[in-house]
Scaffold this active site. Sequence first.
Site, PDB file in Angstrom:
ATOM      1  N   LYS A 180       0.858  -1.194   0.000  1.00 17.82           N
ATOM      2  CA  LYS A 180       0.000   0.000   0.000  1.00 17.82           C
ATOM      3  C   LYS A 180       0.893   1.243   0.000  1.00 17.82           C
ATOM      4  O   LYS A 180       1.753   1.404   0.872  1.00 17.82           O
ATOM      5  CB  LYS A 180      -0.890  -0.039   1.240  1.00 17.82           C
ATOM      6  CG  LYS A 180      -2.157   0.774   1.126  1.00 17.82           C
ATOM      7  CD  LYS A 180      -3.038   0.470   2.328  1.00 17.82           C
ATOM      8  CE  LYS A 180      -4.359   1.190   2.259  1.00 17.82           C
ATOM      9  NZ  LYS A 180      -5.119   1.027   3.511  1.00 17.82           N
TER      10      LYS A 180
HETATM   11  O1  G3P Z   1      -9.426   2.245   4.189  1.00 13.11           O
HETATM   12  C1  G3P Z   1      -9.140   3.518   4.653  1.00 13.11           C
HETATM   13  C2  G3P Z   1      -9.725   3.687   5.993  1.00 13.11           C
HETATM   14  O2  G3P Z   1      -9.053   2.903   6.929  1.00 13.11           O
HETATM   15  C3  G3P Z   1      -9.909   5.055   6.463  1.00 13.11           C
HETATM   16  O3  G3P Z   1     -11.105   5.033   7.106  1.00 13.11           O
HETATM   17  O4  G3P Z   1     -12.779   5.762   8.682  1.00 13.11           O
HETATM   18  O5  G3P Z   1     -10.364   6.412   9.009  1.00 13.11           O
HETATM   19  O6  G3P Z   1     -11.710   7.435   7.194  1.00 13.11           O
HETATM   20  P1  G3P Z   1     -11.510   6.229   8.057  1.00 13.11           P
END
Ligand code: G3P
Length: 218
Positions: A88
């Site tokens: 990633k």
């Molecule tokens: O896949 C990306 C994710 O982990 C981010 O999610 O909820 O932190 O915006 P969030």
Amino acid sequence: MKFFIDTANLAQIKEANELGVLDGVTTNPSLMAKEGIHGDAKVLQHYIDICNIVKGGDVSAEVIATDLQGMIAEGEKLAALHPQIVVKIPMTKDGVKALKYFSSKGIKTNCTLVFSPGQALLAAKAGATYVSPFIGRLDDVTFDGVDLIAQIVHIYRIYNYQTQVLAASIRHSMHIIRCAEAGADVATCPLNAITDLLKHPLTDIGLAKFLADHAANK
Ligand code: G3P
């Protein structure tokens, strides 16, 4: 559409996997920190543990380095860990160069922190396996994240790019449905967003009635 789970929590990964609908896992440094996984050896072992749960599924492991040479060194180490590892890489100038490098070596990549169609175009041209637009974080700043998914899917289909659109930063089950309608290849979700798809009050009412009628029919 493939379902990935977006967590580094082994119990949640096992639960989603046991449901039989899990195709892979995404992690990031924040999710690893949330589980208290730190130190090189522990982080690397954790990725192996995740791969062993989701047999055959892609598992995204994020580089911490931000310079090209650092990303290449770290990404190669991650890729060598297990055949299911996807490296990633953040959407930066050096990140695009790293995507190109890994693509030329046949190593799978996931380009993360994507918030615009231009960034998605660069990721596809650099040969990323997956592109990760963060839809919840766009919603947070009053842009419709799913609109971005639809826009990227549209562009990729015009040019037949092979990069898969992986909708990330999903917050709830409605996001999953809207991403499916928009043609996302993958949705990476928290466990509750996946299990909430199961729920419908008419299902519960209907099942209770079937069981009551069966019991009364003895
Ligand atoms: O896949 C990306 C994710 O982990 C981010 O999610 O909820 O932190 O915006 P969030």
